[in-house]
Design an enzyme around this catalytic site. Sequence first.
Site, PDB file in Angstrom:
ATOM      1  CG  HIS A   1     -36.232 -24.640 -52.113  1.00 41.66           C
ATOM      2  ND1 HIS A   1     -36.424 -25.309 -53.300  1.00 41.66           N
ATOM      3  CD2 HIS A   1     -34.921 -24.793 -51.788  1.00 41.66           C
ATOM      4  CE1 HIS A   1     -35.266 -25.833 -53.686  1.00 41.66           C
ATOM      5  NE2 HIS A   1     -34.340 -25.543 -52.787  1.00 41.66           N
TER       6      HIS A   1
ATOM      7  CE  LYS B   1     -34.849 -21.619 -54.700  1.00 43.30           C
ATOM      8  NZ  LYS B   1     -33.569 -20.892 -54.735  1.00 43.30           N
TER       9      LYS B   1
HETATM   10  P1  NAP Z   1     -30.075 -14.703 -47.941  1.00 46.34           P
HETATM   11  O1  NAP Z   1     -30.222 -15.256 -46.567  1.00 46.34           O
HETATM   12  O2  NAP Z   1     -31.023 -13.631 -48.411  1.00 46.34           O
HETATM   13  O3  NAP Z   1     -28.576 -14.186 -48.064  1.00 46.34           O
HETATM   14  C1  NAP Z   1     -28.106 -13.333 -49.065  1.00 46.34           C
HETATM   15  C2  NAP Z   1     -27.168 -12.365 -48.416  1.00 46.34           C
HETATM   16  O4  NAP Z   1     -26.517 -11.572 -49.408  1.00 46.34           O
HETATM   17  C3  NAP Z   1     -27.918 -11.393 -47.473  1.00 46.34           C
HETATM   18  O5  NAP Z   1     -27.217 -11.274 -46.252  1.00 46.34           O
HETATM   19  C4  NAP Z   1     -27.883 -10.088 -48.268  1.00 46.34           C
HETATM   20  O6  NAP Z   1     -27.937  -8.951 -47.445  1.00 46.34           O
HETATM   21  C5  NAP Z   1     -26.518 -10.221 -48.931  1.00 46.34           C
HETATM   22  N1  NAP Z   1     -26.305  -9.277 -50.006  1.00 46.34           N
HETATM   23  C6  NAP Z   1     -27.204  -8.718 -50.847  1.00 46.34           C
HETATM   24  N2  NAP Z   1     -26.577  -7.843 -51.672  1.00 46.34           N
HETATM   25  C7  NAP Z   1     -25.258  -7.880 -51.334  1.00 46.34           C
HETATM   26  C8  NAP Z   1     -24.102  -7.196 -51.804  1.00 46.34           C
HETATM   27  N3  NAP Z   1     -24.183  -6.285 -52.777  1.00 46.34           N
HETATM   28  N4  NAP Z   1     -22.906  -7.469 -51.229  1.00 46.34           N
HETATM   29  C9  NAP Z   1     -22.808  -8.358 -50.211  1.00 46.34           C
HETATM   30  N5  NAP Z   1     -23.884  -9.021 -49.712  1.00 46.34           N
HETATM   31  C10 NAP Z   1     -25.079  -8.787 -50.269  1.00 46.34           C
HETATM   32  O7  NAP Z   1     -30.156 -15.850 -49.026  1.00 46.34           O
HETATM   33  P2  NAP Z   1     -29.584 -17.351 -48.941  1.00 46.34           P
HETATM   34  O8  NAP Z   1     -30.668 -18.287 -48.564  1.00 46.34           O
HETATM   35  O9  NAP Z   1     -28.305 -17.369 -48.175  1.00 46.34           O
HETATM   36  O10 NAP Z   1     -29.290 -17.621 -50.482  1.00 46.34           O
HETATM   37  C11 NAP Z   1     -28.409 -16.804 -51.232  1.00 46.34           C
HETATM   38  C12 NAP Z   1     -28.324 -17.316 -52.673  1.00 46.34           C
HETATM   39  O11 NAP Z   1     -27.723 -18.610 -52.672  1.00 46.34           O
HETATM   40  C13 NAP Z   1     -29.690 -17.503 -53.370  1.00 46.34           C
HETATM   41  O12 NAP Z   1     -29.548 -17.162 -54.731  1.00 46.34           O
HETATM   42  C14 NAP Z   1     -29.986 -18.991 -53.213  1.00 46.34           C
HETATM   43  O13 NAP Z   1     -30.841 -19.499 -54.204  1.00 46.34           O
HETATM   44  C15 NAP Z   1     -28.570 -19.526 -53.370  1.00 46.34           C
HETATM   45  N6  NAP Z   1     -28.337 -20.855 -52.809  1.00 46.34           N
HETATM   46  C16 NAP Z   1     -27.594 -21.698 -53.562  1.00 46.34           C
HETATM   47  C17 NAP Z   1     -27.261 -22.944 -53.076  1.00 46.34           C
HETATM   48  C18 NAP Z   1     -26.338 -23.817 -53.909  1.00 46.34           C
HETATM   49  O14 NAP Z   1     -25.957 -24.911 -53.453  1.00 46.34           O
HETATM   50  N7  NAP Z   1     -25.932 -23.358 -55.100  1.00 46.34           N
HETATM   51  C19 NAP Z   1     -27.710 -23.371 -51.819  1.00 46.34           C
HETATM   52  C20 NAP Z   1     -28.484 -22.479 -51.057  1.00 46.34           C
HETATM   53  C21 NAP Z   1     -28.776 -21.213 -51.556  1.00 46.34           C
HETATM   54  P3  NAP Z   1     -29.401  -8.299 -47.130  1.00 46.34           P
HETATM   55  O15 NAP Z   1     -30.219  -9.349 -46.484  1.00 46.34           O
HETATM   56  O16 NAP Z   1     -29.032  -7.175 -46.219  1.00 46.34           O
HETATM   57  O17 NAP Z   1     -29.948  -7.862 -48.453  1.00 46.34           O
END
Ligand code: NAP
Length: 268
Positions: free
Chosen positions: A156, A160
Amino acid sequence: MTVRIAVTGAAGRMGRILIEAVSLNDDCELTAAIERPESSLLGADAGELAGLGKNGVAIVGDVASVLEDFDVLIDFTVPAATLANAKACGAAGKGMVIGTTGFNQEQKIELEAAIAPIAICQASNFSTGVNLCFKLLDMAAKVLGDDVDVEIVEAHHRHKIDAPSGTALSMGHVVADALGRDLEKVAVYGREGQTGARERDTIGFATVRGGDVVGDHTVMFCAEGERVEITHKASSRMSFGRGAVRAAAWVSAQSAGRYDMQDVLGLK
Ligand code: NAP
């Protein structure tokens, strides 16, 4: 009837993709977008943030303030935030699609209790291809049985924060279940030094982190003289986004229960 969708973590990598994916699905409409309460983006237009042009949905700082505005919340954030959102949605009877990974044991138990009254779809990976791979892995493990060593390698992007990926762990669970093993007991997470010869029952995990890799997973079934590999490579996060929005539309029509992407795709 159009399903009203809220996206939390709206400014995140997946959040922006989810906003676009909702706009591409004729059965769904984005009616709320949420970010962290401290986010500098509160009040910004969610459509603009996703590069789509204005859609009139302003980003707010908590789910509680928009609970009346949506049918299903899509949450790809961090475990602590997802837990808080699950409690709010559980109490308000709103469905959820949960993509967040990296919950610890204590958080998993708390989540289970919070979502009991509602319909949710949780998956470590929402892509159709990965979910097809789960099915193929089950078949491969059953055919190849105890004659092979099973190793799982995932890669990844450098941002991550959890490892191995939730998808790699799900793949391990599928194989372990098919072979009648308990993954908690047989998983080996990385190897170093004088590890000794490999034990047949173990399932090995190796993690690669770097650059902008969206998500690669390979499960190797290694026998004497031959090897079967089942590989999935995601080239765009839209594969997860499309699946999550499809799951949200599906969840809106379900009674309370915990579902996964295999249920949504009819693969069970
Ligand atoms: P990311 O870019 O860090 O996005 C996470 C977002 O959530 C950021 O904008 C963060 O804000 C925000 N956040 C944090 N605390 C919050 C709160 N209390 N209320 C509202 N928003 C909040 O991460 P990502 O790559 O999108 O991934 C997010 C999650 O999805 C991870 O756990 C990843 O492993 C998972 N994921 C799952 C799949 C699937 O198919 N299941 C696919 C891709 C990713 P800040 O940056 O300001 O903290």
